[in-house]
Design an enzyme around this catalytic site. Structure first.
Site, short mmCIF file in Angstrom:
data_model
loop_
_atom_site.label_atom_id
_atom_site.label_comp_id
_atom_site.label_asym_id
_atom_site.label_seq_id
_atom_site.Cartn_x
_atom_site.Cartn_y
_atom_site.Cartn_z
N LYS A 187 -3.70 -7.06 -2.29
CA LYS A 187 -3.39 -5.62 -2.29
C LYS A 187 -1.92 -5.46 -2.68
O LYS A 187 -1.03 -5.93 -2.00
CB LYS A 187 -3.62 -4.96 -0.93
CG LYS A 187 -3.58 -3.43 -1.12
CD LYS A 187 -3.31 -2.63 0.12
CE LYS A 187 -1.90 -2.57 0.55
NZ LYS A 187 -0.98 -1.86 -0.38
N GLY A 240 6.65 -8.45 3.28
CA GLY A 240 7.00 -7.04 3.45
C GLY A 240 7.91 -6.88 4.65
O GLY A 240 8.61 -7.82 5.05
N SER A 241 7.86 -5.71 5.25
CA SER A 241 8.78 -5.42 6.36
C SER A 241 8.26 -6.01 7.67
O SER A 241 7.05 -6.24 7.85
CB SER A 241 8.93 -3.91 6.50
OG SER A 241 7.70 -3.36 6.88
N GLY A 245 4.48 -6.38 9.24
CA GLY A 245 4.05 -7.73 9.65
C GLY A 245 3.46 -7.71 11.05
O GLY A 245 2.43 -8.34 11.33
N GLU A 263 6.30 -13.25 5.52
CA GLU A 263 7.62 -13.37 4.88
C GLU A 263 8.24 -11.98 4.97
O GLU A 263 7.79 -11.05 4.29
CB GLU A 263 7.48 -13.76 3.40
CG GLU A 263 6.82 -15.10 3.15
CD GLU A 263 7.70 -16.28 3.50
OE1 GLU A 263 8.94 -16.12 3.56
OE2 GLU A 263 7.15 -17.37 3.72
N CYS A 297 15.15 -8.93 -0.26
CA CYS A 297 15.11 -9.40 1.13
C CYS A 297 16.28 -10.31 1.46
O CYS A 297 16.72 -10.38 2.60
CB CYS A 297 13.79 -10.13 1.40
SG CYS A 297 13.49 -11.50 0.25
N GLU A 399 18.04 -3.72 8.43
CA GLU A 399 17.95 -3.94 6.99
C GLU A 399 18.00 -2.58 6.29
O GLU A 399 17.13 -1.73 6.52
CB GLU A 399 16.63 -4.66 6.66
CG GLU A 399 16.51 -5.02 5.20
CD GLU A 399 15.18 -5.69 4.87
OE1 GLU A 399 14.13 -5.20 5.33
OE2 GLU A 399 15.19 -6.70 4.14
P1 NAD Z 1 6.21 -2.65 3.65
O1 NAD Z 1 6.08 -3.47 4.87
O2 NAD Z 1 6.42 -1.20 3.79
O3 NAD Z 1 4.90 -2.82 2.73
C1 NAD Z 1 4.46 -4.09 2.30
C2 NAD Z 1 2.98 -4.03 2.00
O4 NAD Z 1 2.28 -3.81 3.23
C3 NAD Z 1 2.57 -2.92 1.06
O5 NAD Z 1 1.59 -3.40 0.18
C4 NAD Z 1 2.00 -1.87 2.01
O6 NAD Z 1 1.06 -1.03 1.41
C5 NAD Z 1 1.35 -2.76 3.05
N1 NAD Z 1 1.10 -2.12 4.34
C6 NAD Z 1 1.76 -1.10 4.92
N2 NAD Z 1 1.21 -0.80 6.12
C7 NAD Z 1 0.19 -1.66 6.31
C8 NAD Z 1 -0.77 -1.85 7.35
N3 NAD Z 1 -0.78 -1.09 8.44
N4 NAD Z 1 -1.67 -2.85 7.22
C9 NAD Z 1 -1.68 -3.64 6.12
N5 NAD Z 1 -0.80 -3.49 5.09
C10 NAD Z 1 0.12 -2.51 5.18
O7 NAD Z 1 7.39 -3.31 2.78
P2 NAD Z 1 7.98 -2.83 1.38
O8 NAD Z 1 8.81 -1.61 1.58
O9 NAD Z 1 6.91 -2.80 0.36
O10 NAD Z 1 8.91 -4.06 1.02
C11 NAD Z 1 10.21 -4.20 1.48
C12 NAD Z 1 10.26 -5.19 2.63
O11 NAD Z 1 9.74 -6.45 2.22
C13 NAD Z 1 11.68 -5.47 3.07
O12 NAD Z 1 11.73 -5.58 4.47
C14 NAD Z 1 11.99 -6.80 2.41
O13 NAD Z 1 13.02 -7.52 3.02
C15 NAD Z 1 10.66 -7.49 2.53
N6 NAD Z 1 10.54 -8.59 1.57
C16 NAD Z 1 10.54 -9.86 2.05
C17 NAD Z 1 10.47 -10.93 1.17
C18 NAD Z 1 10.45 -12.36 1.67
O14 NAD Z 1 10.06 -13.24 0.91
N7 NAD Z 1 10.85 -12.62 2.90
C19 NAD Z 1 10.37 -10.70 -0.21
C20 NAD Z 1 10.36 -9.39 -0.66
C21 NAD Z 1 10.44 -8.33 0.24
#
Ligand code: NAD
Length: 497
Positions: A187, A240-241, A245, A263, A297, A399
């Site tokens: 997704k 993601g965030s 997570g 991650e 990130c 962050e």
């Molecule tokens: P986000 O957590 O808002 O979204 C990430 C994904 O999760 C999206 O596809 C979103 O649609 C999905 N999502 C949202 N709510 C969900 C739920 N309830 N159940 C399942 N999936 C859900 O993050 P973002 O704004 O897209 O990305 C930025 C974040 O990602 C920052 O915190 C950044 O540091 C982190 N990030 C980490 C790495 C790493 O490798 N550690 C790499 C890139 C980004």
């Protein structure tokens, strides 16, 4: 609905040649409900495309396709699977300009700085090579037995990825997942769904069998949430965030206890000692926070400079930040070859960063550069530096995901280590010093999954090294041979002889 009975249309639906449909069982298909959502260009706020939105019933049919593909894919063997990877790597490299243009349009990334296709191709070739090295262990320790551990795929897996590195994040999951015999439902992020669909097209062109790799565009809720609680998905790799997570782990715990690897975000410290090579450290500090407008990130967003060099460091850092972020006078279009500084990815990101800059004013820190939106139109924010904000303030702890740097000074090593480690995050930490003993001592003391010594993000582009966080930055591993372990499960076999 069975995978073979899905509605299929060959032509792309939306503007130009942009693909906007879901990718299930090697076909681009409309979502069952036919619902769409719009993606906007953060540079000019214009619509880029209307994209089909996956709902839970679309998750089900992608999972069904992945399940049907599983036995043959698993039986094929890793070496045969690697042939697809080499083909895909070549196709991905060649698609660089198309991907760069789409990412510039949907996330505002500077097209001339785009490199995800190169990094992704390198990752695919790494995993293709590791296909020869997928093995377990044997033991003769028990008399009358030869015992062994084999590693096997989980089955149907999921990948949920963020918007900021939409190709890399997918490849970091599909790389180890598919080579070890799993099938995958991805997704993408609702903010950047378009490039994952290009990758899907390339997967088909590379000859991957139907159902092995599926891509759903859609929102965290309902599509992501449906995956997190899906009873047939056995493992999810998430980037993601930290907030999301936690939700995914919760949903996994409440459904089938699927494995979840995370991650997550960071608040990375960068420590500059008095003996540092400032010619190298200053541009590195500037590039780290400016890269992708701070939406990385591993952006080094907390700077700690020894007080004896803080004056000169500050002066040159500000000069460098201004020079590196100067857009051409004729405009700021991320597609322009001269563009240097891009916008935040969307209105929500933009407003969030401005909210943090407002908080900076209450943190006791002084804004010594920037602090405002940069243009009338679009979501551009000035590179912003806040000097000595309170250590416990929200801008020091959370962050921000924007071009906002906390500039702190310090007197001695123990003090700075305590402050650098006093965070829930632990993704990247960096140090600049010419003293090798101090560098290694600090590297050991950092509470962080990745450490930079005389270097910081963006990192070297190495794919053979693990990328993983400590503490609330996650519990997964991307890249390297180590990532194969989290996409396979162990089976112990006792053999009496
Ligand atoms: P986000 O957590 O808002 O979204 C990430 C994904 O999760 C999206 O596809 C979103 O649609 C999905 N999502 C949202 N709510 C969900 C739920 N309830 N159940 C399942 N999936 C859900 O993050 P973002 O704004 O897209 O990305 C930025 C974040 O990602 C920052 O915190 C950044 O540091 C982190 N990030 C980490 C790495 C790493 O490798 N550690 C790499 C890139 C980004």
């Amino acid at each position: 609905m069975s995978p073979t009975a899905m509605p299929v249309r060959e032509e792309a639906r939306s503007t130009g040649k942009i693909e906007t449909r879901l990718f299930i069982n090697n076909e681009f298909v409309e979502s069952i409900a036919g619902k769409t959502f719009d993606v906007f260009n953060p540079y000019n706020e214009e619509k880029v495309a209307s994209v089909y939105e996956a709902l839970p019933e679309d998750v089900d049919r992608a999972v069904d396709a992945a399940e049907a593909a599983l036995p043959a894919w698993d039986e094929m063997g890793a070496t045969a699977r690697s042939a697809y990877y080499y083909r895909l790597a070549d196709l991905l490299e060649a698609a660089g300009p198309e991907l760069a243009e789409l990412e510039a349009k949907e996330t505002g990334k500077i097209a001339s700085q785009y490199s995800e296709h190169m990094f992704g191709a390198k990752g695919l070739r790494l995993f293709a090579g590791l296909a020869q090295d997928l093995n377990g262990a044997t033991s003769l320790a028990t008399p009358g037995h030869v015992n062994m551990v084999i590693r096997q795929p989980y089955g149907v897996c999921g990948a949920i990825v963020p918007w900021n590195v939409p190709i890399m994040a997918v490849i970091f999951k599909m790389g180890p997942a598919l080579i070890s015999g799993n099938t995958l439902v991805v997704k993408s992020s609702e903010k950047s769904p378009l490039t994952a669909l290009v990758l899907a097209r390339l997967v088909k062109e590379a000859g991957f069998p139907p159902g092995v790799f599926n891509v759903l565009s859609g929102f965290g809720n309902p599509a992501g949430a449906a995956m997190a609680s899906h009873m047939k998905i056995r493992k999810i790799g998430f980037t993601g965030s930290a907030r999301t997570g936690r939700l995914i782990k919760e949903a996994a715990a409440k459904s089938n206890l699927k494995r979840v690897s995370l991650e997550l975000g960071g608040k990375s410290p960068l420590v500059i000692f008095e003996d540092a090579d400032l010619e190298a450290a200053i541009p590195a500090a500037a590039l780290s926070i400016l890269s992708m407008a701070g939406q990385v990130c591993i952006a080094s967003s907390r700077l700690y400079v020894h007080s004896s060099i803080a004056g000169v460091f500050q002066e040159k850092l500000i000069e460098t930040l201004k020079a590196m972020s100067a857009n051409p006078p004729e405009g700021t279009d991320p597609l322009s070859p001269e563009a240097r500084h891009g916008p935040q990815a969307d209105k929500a990101q933009f407003e969030n960063v401005l909210k943090y800059i407002e908080l900076a004013k209450e943190s006791g820190g002084e804004i010594i550069l920037g602090g405002k939106k940069q243009t009338e139109k679009g979501y551009f924010i000035e590179p912003t530096v806040i000097r000595n904000p309170d250590h416990n303030s929200r801008i020091s702890k959370e962050e921000i995901f924007g071009p906002v740097l906390c500039f702190n000074t310090f007197e001695d090593e123990d003090e700075v280590m305590k402050r650098a480690n006093d965070t829930e995050y632990g993704l990247l930490a960096s140090v600049y010093t010419k003293d090798i003993s101090r560098a290694l001592r600090i590297a050991k003391r950092f509470e962080s999954g990745i450490v930079g010594v005389n270097t910081t993000s963006p990192m070297t582009g190495a794919v053979d090294m693990p990328f993983s966080g400590w503490k609330a930055s996650g519990d997964g591993v991307d890249l390297s041979k180590a990532s194969l372990d989290i996409w396979t499960q162990m089976k112990t076999i006792y053999i009496k002889i």
